[in-house]
Design a protein around this motif. Structure first.
Motif, PDB file in Angstrom:
ATOM      1  N   PRO A 123      28.384  36.240  30.845  1.00 34.90           N
ATOM      2  CA  PRO A 123      29.214  35.365  31.679  1.00 34.90           C
ATOM      3  C   PRO A 123      28.604  33.969  31.721  1.00 34.90           C
ATOM      4  O   PRO A 123      27.378  33.826  31.735  1.00 34.90           O
ATOM      5  CB  PRO A 123      29.145  36.018  33.070  1.00 34.90           C
ATOM      6  N   ASP A 124      29.443  32.946  31.747  1.00 33.87           N
ATOM      7  CA  ASP A 124      28.883  31.592  31.809  1.00 33.87           C
ATOM      8  C   ASP A 124      28.169  31.333  33.131  1.00 33.87           C
ATOM      9  O   ASP A 124      27.373  30.403  33.246  1.00 33.87           O
ATOM     10  CB  ASP A 124      29.969  30.541  31.556  1.00 33.87           C
ATOM     11  N   SER A 125      28.415  32.176  34.129  1.00 34.66           N
ATOM     12  CA  SER A 125      27.765  32.017  35.430  1.00 34.66           C
ATOM     13  C   SER A 125      26.402  32.698  35.511  1.00 34.66           C
ATOM     14  O   SER A 125      25.705  32.563  36.512  1.00 34.66           O
ATOM     15  CB  SER A 125      28.669  32.607  36.522  1.00 34.66           C
ATOM     16  N   PRO A 136      27.799  43.050  25.037  1.00 35.74           N
ATOM     17  CA  PRO A 136      27.578  42.344  26.301  1.00 35.74           C
ATOM     18  C   PRO A 136      26.112  42.393  26.714  1.00 35.74           C
ATOM     19  O   PRO A 136      25.344  43.239  26.245  1.00 35.74           O
ATOM     20  CB  PRO A 136      28.445  43.118  27.316  1.00 35.74           C
ATOM     21  N   CYS A 137      25.760  41.520  27.661  1.00 36.80           N
ATOM     22  CA  CYS A 137      24.374  41.472  28.142  1.00 36.80           C
ATOM     23  C   CYS A 137      24.336  41.172  29.631  1.00 36.80           C
ATOM     24  O   CYS A 137      24.923  40.188  30.085  1.00 36.80           O
ATOM     25  CB  CYS A 137      23.584  40.399  27.388  1.00 36.80           C
ATOM     26  N   GLY A 138      23.668  42.039  30.384  1.00 40.15           N
ATOM     27  CA  GLY A 138      23.330  41.781  31.775  1.00 40.15           C
ATOM     28  C   GLY A 138      21.832  41.539  31.857  1.00 40.15           C
ATOM     29  O   GLY A 138      21.359  40.433  31.666  1.00 40.15           O
ATOM     30  N   VAL A 177      26.565  33.848  23.251  1.00 38.94           N
ATOM     31  CA  VAL A 177      27.756  33.090  23.600  1.00 38.94           C
ATOM     32  C   VAL A 177      28.115  33.375  25.056  1.00 38.94           C
ATOM     33  O   VAL A 177      28.027  34.514  25.511  1.00 38.94           O
ATOM     34  CB  VAL A 177      28.942  33.423  22.655  1.00 38.94           C
ATOM     35  N   ALA A 178      28.481  32.348  25.776  1.00 43.35           N
ATOM     36  CA  ALA A 178      28.878  32.482  27.178  1.00 43.35           C
ATOM     37  C   ALA A 178      30.387  32.329  27.294  1.00 43.35           C
ATOM     38  O   ALA A 178      30.981  31.450  26.660  1.00 43.35           O
ATOM     39  CB  ALA A 178      28.172  31.431  28.036  1.00 43.35           C
ATOM     40  N   VAL A 179      31.010  33.198  28.103  1.00 43.20           N
ATOM     41  CA  VAL A 179      32.453  33.147  28.279  1.00 43.20           C
ATOM     42  C   VAL A 179      32.793  33.028  29.763  1.00 43.20           C
ATOM     43  O   VAL A 179      32.010  33.410  30.631  1.00 43.20           O
ATOM     44  CB  VAL A 179      33.147  34.396  27.683  1.00 43.20           C
TER      45      VAL A 179
END
Length: 416
Positions: free
Chosen positions: A298-300, A268-270, A348-350
């Protein structure tokens, strides 16, 4: 394994220029630089840095390696050889990997503040040694200052408490009330300050408070994002995550008799610290294998995807809420981009719905995960459903995937 992560934070999120925010790219974005790039992470503790840091963590209360769990039914479902999940659901008494980076960073920052140096290949000062120096110098009122999107603030408060120090944590008003309360209850009487706006706004408030003129002997700023005047700490954060990766290396060898390592790693990435650590680890110039690193957002708040699309470090406006709240940053640390922009194979965005489905899927496998941790499975599913992306990443019948699941089960609103 270290990198200095540096970003000059804007004065306020509202002051970001329109040029800093970009239209969201496609949900899978490839990086043409990744195939040839290898890392050579600098360090100030000699060649035994990862072993030294793991020894440090092993001396903290409740240390034990987190499990690496095979997920054969998910691998079969996706048509790949194997899937392993490194679960950070219970790490040093907290439900997240963040304590690894926070503990080492707070420890190093306090030593630096006290002018206590470390010598390569020599024993580290114990927590009691550090507390004694704090007492002898009359610094018991020193407070550790930070900003958080969730788990980081709680981890900083816990480690500060081990050293007898109190903490002031700044966080967005978008943060779930339960998360705020967990942070307040950690450490030695943690003060939580609510900031109107997003993570960047909270980070700015923390920076201003922590660096207030005349308060230098009362406040110590410990952030996992770099800023001018605070460049050292994020590098220590990334170093701290090496313990998780050292454990993984031992565990994968034990579970496969040394015959089969990962071909792909999903992380994951923040703001990019853990993604940077994983990328440096698997793209290290000393490694003989060729592991493709895929970063999930996140896609947001998919700032890495936007950065890969534009070819430069880019900020995106974040939504008010996402169940992947710990990743709702919208901006990368500057030197995280220096690593990720060269070393990740793809981003990749989810969606929240995909992350929630992954939480349920993992629960059915006996894994307790929160949406940020389960996002890596959501990202793997998203890529495998995209025929072109799957082929480009080489996720075929012989692929072996490791998912870094960075948080345990927590409360959130199920997306409709």
């Amino acid at each position: 394994m270290s990198a200095t992560l540096l970003i000059k934070l804007p004065a306020r999120r509202s002051q970001l220029s329109r040029a800093a925010s970009v239209i969201m790219p496609p949900t899978v974005q490839f990086n043409p630089s990744a195939t040839s790039w290898r890392s050579s992470p600098p360090t100030d503790l000699g060649s035994t840095t990862s072993q030294t840091i793991q020894t440090f963590h092993s001396l903290l209360p409740s240390y034990s390696p987190t499990p690496l769990q095979p997920l054969p039914s998910i691998a079969q479902d996706l048509g790949i050889k194997a899937v392993y999940l490194k679960s950070e659901a219970s790490r040093l008494g907290l439900p997240s990997f963040k304590i690894l980076g926070a503990s080492w960073a707070v420890y190093r920052a306090v030593l630096d503040f006290l002018a206590v140096g470390l010598v390569p290949n020599q024993a580290l000062p114990s927590l009691d040694d550090v507390k004694k120096v704090i007492h002898d110098k009359g610094l018991e009122e020193l407070k550790v200052i930070t900003a958080t999107a969730g788990n980081w603030g709680r981890a900083v408060a816990k480690m500060a408490g081990y050293l007898g120090l109190k903490t002031v944590v700044f966080g967005s008003d978008h943060m779930h009330p339960t998360t705020r309360e967990l942070i307040r209850n950690e450490g030695l009487g943690t003060e939580f300050r609510v900031v109107k706006g997003g993570y960047v706004d909270a980070a700015n408030e923390a920076r201003e408070y922590g660096m207030e003129e005349g308060r230098e002997k009362e406040r110590l700023l410990v952030m996992d994002m770099g800023f001018e005047g605070g460049e050292k700490v994020p590098g220590w954060v990334v170093e701290g995550y090496s313990t998780m990766l050292t454990e993984y290396e031992t565990q994968i060898r034990e579970q496969t008799d040394g015959q089969r390592g990962a071909t792909h790693a999903f992380v994951p990435c923040g703001c990019g610290s853990i993604a940077s650590a994983v990328t440096q680890f698997f793209r290290d110039a000393k490694r003989e294998d060729d592991v493709k690193v895929v970063v999930v957002e996140p896609d947001s708040a998919a700032c890495l995807l936007a950065s890969l699309e534009r070819g430069e470090d880019s900020t995106v406006e974040t939504g008010d809420e996402t169940i992947m709240c710990g990743m709702n940053c919208g901006t990368l640390s500057g030197s995280a981009w220096e690593v990720l922009g060269k070393g990740v194979e793809a981003g990749v965005a989810v969606t929240d719905k995909e992350a929630h489905r992954a939480v349920v899927d993992l629960e059915n496998e006996g894994v307790e995960a929160g949406p940020c941790g389960a996002a890596t499975l959501a990202g793997l599913r998203r890529v495998c459903a995209d025929v072109s992306a799957r082929e480009k990443l080489g996720l075929g019948a012989e692929a072996v995937v490791v998912l870094f699941c960075t948080e345990g089960k927590r409360e959130y609103e199920v997306p409709m």
